[in-house]
Structures are given as structure tokens and as C-alpha cells.
Design a protein around this motif. Structure first.
Motif, PDB file in Angstrom:
ATOM      1  N   ILE A   1       8.085   5.144   4.550  1.00  0.00           N
ATOM      2  CA  ILE A   1       6.977   6.028   4.667  1.00  0.00           C
ATOM      3  C   ILE A   1       6.968   7.374   4.238  1.00  0.00           C
ATOM      4  CG2 ILE A   1       5.305   6.769   6.342  1.00  0.00           C
ATOM      5  CD1 ILE A   1       5.493   4.044   7.636  1.00  0.00           C
ATOM      6  N   MET A   2       8.107   7.935   4.823  1.00  0.00           N
ATOM      7  CA  MET A   2       8.031   9.510   4.167  1.00  0.00           C
ATOM      8  C   MET A   2       8.229   9.646   2.700  1.00  0.00           C
ATOM      9  SD  MET A   2       8.453  11.511   7.028  1.00  0.00           S
ATOM     10  CE  MET A   2       8.600  10.929   8.860  1.00  0.00           C
ATOM     11  N   LEU A   3       8.867   8.691   2.082  1.00  0.00           N
ATOM     12  CA  LEU A   3       9.038   8.832   0.579  1.00  0.00           C
ATOM     13  C   LEU A   3       7.816   8.557   0.115  1.00  0.00           C
ATOM     14  CD1 LEU A   3      12.785   6.917   0.043  1.00  0.00           C
ATOM     15  CD2 LEU A   3      12.201   9.327   0.524  1.00  0.00           C
TER      16      LEU A   3
ATOM     17  N   LYS B   1      -4.690  21.439   0.787  1.00  0.00           N
ATOM     18  CA  LYS B   1      -5.287  20.940   1.820  1.00  0.00           C
ATOM     19  C   LYS B   1      -5.273  19.540   1.760  1.00  0.00           C
ATOM     20  CE  LYS B   1      -8.002  24.796   3.248  1.00  0.00           C
ATOM     21  NZ  LYS B   1      -9.055  25.477   3.763  1.00  0.00           N
ATOM     22  N   PRO B   2      -4.205  18.806   1.583  1.00  0.00           N
ATOM     23  CA  PRO B   2      -4.173  17.271   1.338  1.00  0.00           C
ATOM     24  C   PRO B   2      -4.320  16.440   2.754  1.00  0.00           C
ATOM     25  CG  PRO B   2      -2.030  18.018   1.321  1.00  0.00           C
ATOM     26  CD  PRO B   2      -2.722  19.247   1.428  1.00  0.00           C
ATOM     27  N   ASN B   3      -4.672  15.503   2.670  1.00  0.00           N
ATOM     28  CA  ASN B   3      -5.101  14.771   3.845  1.00  0.00           C
ATOM     29  C   ASN B   3      -4.780  13.277   3.777  1.00  0.00           C
ATOM     30  OD1 ASN B   3      -7.702  13.133   3.300  1.00  0.00           O
ATOM     31  ND2 ASN B   3      -8.428  15.206   3.188  1.00  0.00           N
ATOM     32  N   ILE B   4      -4.490  12.534   4.472  1.00  0.00           N
ATOM     33  CA  ILE B   4      -4.149  11.035   4.729  1.00  0.00           C
ATOM     34  C   ILE B   4      -5.152  10.203   5.728  1.00  0.00           C
ATOM     35  CG2 ILE B   4      -2.284  11.026   6.145  1.00  0.00           C
ATOM     36  CD1 ILE B   4      -0.977   9.117   4.324  1.00  0.00           C
ATOM     37  N   VAL B   5      -5.341   9.192   5.330  1.00  0.00           N
ATOM     38  CA  VAL B   5      -6.484   8.487   6.441  1.00  0.00           C
ATOM     39  C   VAL B   5      -5.706   7.439   6.947  1.00  0.00           C
ATOM     40  CG1 VAL B   5      -8.689   7.243   6.684  1.00  0.00           C
ATOM     41  CG2 VAL B   5      -8.565   9.162   5.053  1.00  0.00           C
ATOM     42  N   THR B   6      -5.795   7.062   8.267  1.00  0.00           N
ATOM     43  CA  THR B   6      -5.122   6.134   8.554  1.00  0.00           C
ATOM     44  C   THR B   6      -6.039   5.470  10.125  1.00  0.00           C
ATOM     45  OG1 THR B   6      -3.941   7.359  10.553  1.00  0.00           O
ATOM     46  CG2 THR B   6      -2.596   6.966   8.070  1.00  0.00           C
ATOM     47  N   GLY B   7      -5.624   4.704  10.620  1.00  0.00           N
ATOM     48  CA  GLY B   7      -6.111   4.019  11.910  1.00  0.00           C
ATOM     49  C   GLY B   7      -5.373   4.846  13.034  1.00  0.00           C
ATOM     50  N   ALA B   8      -5.906   5.022  14.140  1.00  0.00           N
ATOM     51  CA  ALA B   8      -5.185   5.545  15.259  1.00  0.00           C
ATOM     52  C   ALA B   8      -3.995   4.692  16.020  1.00  0.00           C
ATOM     53  CB  ALA B   8      -6.563   6.014  16.590  1.00  0.00           C
TER      54      ALA B   8
ATOM     55  N   LYS C   1       4.857  11.978  12.144  1.00  0.00           N
ATOM     56  CA  LYS C   1       5.769  12.802  11.843  1.00  0.00           C
ATOM     57  C   LYS C   1       5.492  13.285  10.222  1.00  0.00           C
ATOM     58  CE  LYS C   1       9.396  10.872  14.693  1.00  0.00           C
ATOM     59  NZ  LYS C   1      10.568  10.125  14.797  1.00  0.00           N
ATOM     60  N   PHE C   2       5.242  12.251   9.397  1.00  0.00           N
ATOM     61  CA  PHE C   2       5.064  12.393   7.987  1.00  0.00           C
ATOM     62  C   PHE C   2       4.014  13.723   8.040  1.00  0.00           C
ATOM     63  CE2 PHE C   2       2.072  11.934   4.344  1.00  0.00           C
ATOM     64  CZ  PHE C   2       3.180  12.600   3.298  1.00  0.00           C
ATOM     65  N   ALA C   3       2.858  13.557   8.535  1.00  0.00           N
ATOM     66  CA  ALA C   3       1.796  14.474   8.400  1.00  0.00           C
ATOM     67  C   ALA C   3       2.254  15.843   9.080  1.00  0.00           C
ATOM     68  CB  ALA C   3       0.699  13.964   9.232  1.00  0.00           C
ATOM     69  N   ARG C   4       2.997  16.087   9.973  1.00  0.00           N
ATOM     70  CA  ARG C   4       3.467  17.305  10.655  1.00  0.00           C
ATOM     71  C   ARG C   4       4.627  17.820   9.822  1.00  0.00           C
ATOM     72  NH1 ARG C   4       4.696  17.309  16.880  1.00  0.00           N
ATOM     73  NH2 ARG C   4       2.540  16.383  16.724  1.00  0.00           N
ATOM     74  N   TYR C   5       5.576  17.224   9.370  1.00  0.00           N
ATOM     75  CA  TYR C   5       6.651  17.607   8.740  1.00  0.00           C
ATOM     76  C   TYR C   5       6.462  18.311   7.412  1.00  0.00           C
ATOM     77  CZ  TYR C   5       9.569  15.302  12.154  1.00  0.00           C
ATOM     78  OH  TYR C   5      10.205  14.822  13.532  1.00  0.00           O
ATOM     79  N   PHE C   6       5.428  17.459   6.549  1.00  0.00           N
ATOM     80  CA  PHE C   6       5.064  17.829   5.223  1.00  0.00           C
ATOM     81  C   PHE C   6       3.606  18.226   5.053  1.00  0.00           C
ATOM     82  CE2 PHE C   6       8.495  14.563   4.924  1.00  0.00           C
ATOM     83  CZ  PHE C   6       9.389  15.007   4.413  1.00  0.00           C
TER      84      PHE C   6
ATOM     85  N   ASN D   1      -9.667  15.382  -1.191  1.00  0.00           N
ATOM     86  CA  ASN D   1      -8.427  15.960  -0.908  1.00  0.00           C
ATOM     87  C   ASN D   1      -7.385  14.872  -0.273  1.00  0.00           C
ATOM     88  OD1 ASN D   1      -8.710  18.506  -1.504  1.00  0.00           O
ATOM     89  ND2 ASN D   1      -9.768  19.173   0.279  1.00  0.00           N
ATOM     90  N   THR D   2      -8.057  13.533  -0.210  1.00  0.00           N
ATOM     91  CA  THR D   2      -7.217  12.267   0.549  1.00  0.00           C
ATOM     92  C   THR D   2      -6.313  11.910  -0.507  1.00  0.00           C
ATOM     93  OG1 THR D   2      -9.207  11.641   1.707  1.00  0.00           O
ATOM     94  CG2 THR D   2      -7.419  10.193   1.395  1.00  0.00           C
ATOM     95  N   ILE D   3      -5.110  11.919  -0.266  1.00  0.00           N
ATOM     96  CA  ILE D   3      -3.744  11.505  -1.002  1.00  0.00           C
ATOM     97  C   ILE D   3      -3.592  10.026  -1.125  1.00  0.00           C
ATOM     98  CG2 ILE D   3      -2.489  13.784  -0.954  1.00  0.00           C
ATOM     99  CD1 ILE D   3      -0.635  12.311   1.229  1.00  0.00           C
ATOM    100  N   CYS D   4      -4.054   9.375   0.222  1.00  0.00           N
ATOM    101  CA  CYS D   4      -4.024   8.069   0.179  1.00  0.00           C
ATOM    102  C   CYS D   4      -4.438   7.457   1.554  1.00  0.00           C
ATOM    103  CB  CYS D   4      -2.864   7.367  -0.005  1.00  0.00           C
ATOM    104  SG  CYS D   4      -1.711   7.165   1.350  1.00  0.00           S
TER     105      CYS D   4
END
Length: 490
Positions: A130-132, A154-161, A169-174, A202-205
Motif C-alpha cells: 500500500i505504501m508503494l 496538498k494531496p489527499n486520498i479518499v477512503t472509508g473509515a 500510516k501512509f497518509a501520516r508518513y508521506f 487534489n485527490t491522488i486516488c
């Protein structure tokens, strides 16, 4: 990595009963001993401590494989001293990894030509995969924004809770903003419509989960793809999808071949799967597959030659064992499509046996779905005296490890028990578990409640009539005027 901590300042030595025939002095617990000890003593000391671990076969909290055939165990031990990253020294291991990548890519319906090679990599697990994948999406988005002369900070990623912690982790680390679609009572996966509403330039995926950790449910990737198709046509953003198929990637192709969730959908650009879950390999192997070469930027791939020939690498880790890669190849050729389908069907049937057994008790609501990862998530119908955490705790007395947890926002008021059905969990064990759960419920019924009593109901307040309201106002004014006269104020 688990952060280490000491048990207590006074408990600083390791003692052993049987190893005392080799050593008489106790060993320091948190410091390297000054002197060597016999190998027999070292083995016995460690073996004695490990006896207190739980039984992996009865660990129903984990999706990770805990049993493999002896022949595969032999291959694992034979390869345990091979460094996976040293492709020049171990070219056959590299070839086996490439075969696995291509087999999995075809399983996920990657659009490959007859002689075309799949794009993918073996990882330590789905977390690294997932990180890759996230890094690839971020870099593609940044490059596009730079080319357009637009901000790219200011990239963002959309997921479910309901996503696994590796996404956080990915969001915080990168440094990517994580936008989570909240859950709701009775709907414990990401709502595709709400997810697409959160998408902006700004949504990367958008990350979809094929097999939620919470209840095993598959998210509707097809609907998500169709909604993004419309939005991308309107905006030109080209927002892609990543499918986190950590648990479901080795289930859906065999149990639900008609379900469209993979590269058959045009906006799905990458997929990760855990070989060490329903890929049937011990912990330590995951896979990330990209749709085509354009979806993995070349600038993220490193080329090294200090281990021999030129070696391309795209990993967060470097050195690691080759055993799990070889074990994955063994499982793929050993079982084939037919074998995997038989195993997954058996897991699903055993999950239904457990579900029906729990329903017959009349004590539980089933939270999981019949279509999805073979697991049973359930909660108490009556929580007035005892809760799911007490059931989890008491089941440990029978050797079962069954987790209890609360759902993420906005369904955090729901508490769930979950049983994961793996290959080695037989129908007999399912029936035995139901009997033990019934025993636990009987024992809990005989115990006093540990839960705080509910608050007393608020007293009923009769609404005053209009006449009574007027009278009370009049009386209040009379008291006010009399008080003024008493104080000698006109």
C-alpha cells in the motif's frame, strides 16, 4: 515494529526449570549475558517461554496463515538463508517472484498482451504494498500538477473509515491528507457516492477495500468506478482507484468470478493482496500489481549493481528472506485454480456452519455478510448485563482467541466479535466453538453484571395549561412588587 518496554524493574532475570541441568545462574532479561551458555539451554529457555503464547490454530483474530504442508515447510527452511534482494546470486528466486507477479496479474485480469510482462513486486505484506502504491499515485499526481503549473503541496486520498491502519500510516508518513467516509449503523463499509463527493482536484486516488477487516464485506468497486467515470469526464481530473484486496484478492476470483472489482474496471490502476492471508503462505509476503507500466513512474525505481548485475528495485525494505516468495510459488502451482477454489469454498461453508450455530442460540445479531471474506462478525442482542469484551475474555479460558472491538465513527456505538475462518479451521472446530460460546453465555448469565446500571428515567414533567402559566406569571410579579415595597423602594 513493536516498541519495547520492560515488565518491571524488579523482574530482571530469566529463570528456567529444565535448563537448570545446563546452567544454574539466571540470565539477565534486558542485557546481553556476559558468558555463553550451551545451545541446549538456550533452546530450552526460549521454548519454555514460548509455551505461554496462544495456539495459532485457535487464533481466530488473525487473517494470517498458520498452517502449510510439510513439503512447503521444507522449501522454506532450505531457502531461509537466501537474501531475496540479491537477484544476481539467486536468479531462480527472482524468476519465481516474476512468475508469481504474472500469475496474480492474470488472476486480477490485467490487460496484458500475449508476450507482455506484468508490472508488480513482492513485498513484506500488504502494508508495504500500500505504501508503494500510494507513492506511485502521489508522484503521478504531482507530476501532472507541475506540468499544469498548479500547486502540488496538498494531496489527499479518499477512503472509508473502515480501512486498516496502514492507510493512516501512509497518509501520516508521506504527508497526504486522509479523507475518511464515515460509517453508519448497519452500513460498515465505504459508501461510494459519499466517497466521490469528497474527491477534488487534489485527490491522488480513492482506496476501495475488497474485504473489510471489520466484517469481511466487499466494497462496491464497480459502482465507485462508474461514479468516478462520470466525475472524471466532467472535471478532467482523472482520479484513479486503488483496490486494497489484502484479504479478498485470493477469494473473489474463486468464489465470485463474475464480480467486477479488478482491472476489468478502467479506473482501477493498482491492486495489493496479502499472500500471507488467503494466499495461504506464512506471514511475510504481499504483492502489489499495477495495471500497466505507465501507472508506476520510472523515477521511483532504483537501479543498483553492487550486488552483481543491474537490478531494478522498488521497495521500502531491502534485505529480506526468500522463503515466503518460494512458498507462494509452491502454493500457486500446488493448488492451481481448482485447488484454491475448493479451499475457499470450504472456508465459506464452515463460516456458514458457524453463523447458523450462532443464530440458533438466539443471543446474537450477525454483522457480517454471506458474500465476502469467510468470517463471522456478530454482536449481542442484549447488552444490558454483559458485553462482547467479557465474552472474548472468557473464551480465552477455552483456548479461543476471539477479538472484540468497536466500529469506527460514526458507528462506534456498535461492538463486535469476529471469527476469521482460515483453511485449517474445520467444521468440527466451528461446532466446538459454538458449544463453548454457549457455555460462556450460561456462565455469564450466572454472574452479576459488570456493566454500570442504566441511568434512571427522567421524571415526567406535566405541561402547564395556558391559564396555569398566566397565574404563575402573575404570582411571580406580585412577589417581586412586594419585595420592592418591603425594601422601602418606590
Amino acid at each position: 515494529m513493536v516498541l519495547s518496554k520492560t515488565v518491571s524493574e524488579s523482574d530482571i532475570s530469566v529463570h528456567s526449570t529444565f535448563a537448570s541441568r545446563y546452567v544454574r545462574a539466571s540470565l539477565p532479561r534486558y542485557r546481553m549475558p556476559e558468558n555463553s551458555i550451551p545451545k541446549e539451554a538456550a533452546y530450552q529457555i526460549i521454548n519454555d517461554e514460548l509455551m505461554l503464547d496462544g495456539n495459532p490454530r485457535l487464533n481466530l483474530a488473525s487473517f494470517v496463515t498458520t498452517w502449510m504442508e510439510p513439503e512447503c515447510d521444507k522449501l522454506i527452511m532450505a531457502a531461509i538463508n537466501k537474501n531475496y534482494v540479491d537477484m544476481d546470486e539467486y536468479p531462480v528466486t527472482t524468476e519465481l517472484q516474476n512468475r508469481c507477479v504474472n500469475m496474480i496479474a492474470h488472476l486480477f485480469n490485467a490487460p496484458l498482451g500475449e508476450s507482455e510482462t506484468a508490472v508488480g513486486v513482492g513485498t513484506v505484506g500488504s502494508s508495504e504494498a500500500i505504501m508503494l502504491a500510494g507513492l506511485a499515485f502521489k508522484r503521478i499526481w504531482q507530476n501532472k500538477r507541475k506540468a499544469e503549473g498548479k500547486p502540488f503541496d496538498k494531496p489527499n486520498i479518499v477512503t472509508g473509515a473502515n480501512v486498516q491502519v496502514c492507510w493512516e500510516k501512509f497518509a501520516r508518513y508521506f504527508e497526504v491528507e486522509l479523507r475518511e467516509v464515515k460509517l453508519r449503523d448497519g452500513y460498515y463499509v465505504m459508501d461510494p457516492e459519499k466517497a466521490v463527493e469528497m474527491v477534488d482536484e487534489n485527490t491522488i486516488c480513492v482506496a476501495a477495500i475488497l474485504g473489510s477487516t471489520l466484517n469481511g464485506e466487499f466494497e462496491d468497486v464497480k459502482l465507485l468506478n462508474d461514479l468516478l467515470e462520470v466525475k472524471n469526464a466532467e472535471t478532467g481530473w482523472g482520479t484513479p482507484i486503488h483496490v486494497d484486496a489484502a484479504s479478498g484478492g485470493f477469494i473473489a476470483p474463486f468464489l465470485y468470478p463474475e464480480l467486477e472489482w479488478d482491472f476489468r474496471l478502467p479506473w482501477v490502476k493498482s491492486i495489493n493482496v496479502s499472500g500471507h492471508k488467503y494466499g495461504l503462505v506464512y506471514a511475510g509476503i504481499g504483492w502489489c500489481i499495477w495495471r500497466n507500466k505507465e501507472d508506476l513512474p520510472e523515477e521511483l525505481i532504483f537501479h543498483i549493481n553492487y550486488l552483481g548485475a543491474d537490478q531494478p528495485t522498488f521497495t521500502l525494505n531491502f534485505s529480506k528472506g526468500s522463503s515466503q516468495v518460494i512458498a507462494q510459488y509452491y502454493q500457486l502451482i500446488r493448488h492451481g485454480f481448482e485447488g484454491y477454489r475448493n479451499i475457499m469454498e470450504n472456508c465459506h461453508e464452515n463460516a456458514m456452519v458457524l453463523k447458523e450455530g450462532l443464530e440458533k442460540t438466539g443471543r446474537f445479531n450477525i454483522v457480517s455478510k454471506d458474500e465476502g471474506v469467510p468470517l463471522v462478525a456478530f454482536s449481542l442482542k442484549d447488552r444490558s448485563r454483559h458485553d462482547e469484551f467479557e465474552i472474548s475474555d472468557m473464551l480465552r479460558r477455552f483456548g479461543w482467541i476471539v477479538p472484540a472491538y468497536t466500529m469506527p465513527p460514526d458507528a462506534q456505538h456498535v461492538t463486535v466479535l469476529r471469527v476469521v475462518i482460515r483453511e485449517e479451521f474445520s467444521r468440527t472446530l466451528a461446532e466446538r466453538l459454538v458449544l463453548d460460546i454457549e457455555k460462556v453465555m450460561y456462565q455469564l448469565d450466572a454472574l452479576p453484571s459488570r456493566l454500570p446500571p442504566p441511568p434512571p428515567p427522567a421524571p415526567l414533567v406535566r405541561k402547564k395549561s395556558e391559564l396555569e402559566t398566566q397565574r404563575s406569571v402573575t404570582e411571580a410579579w406580585k412577589k417581586f412588587v412586594l419585595a420592592k415595597k418591603t425594601n422601602g423602594i418606590c
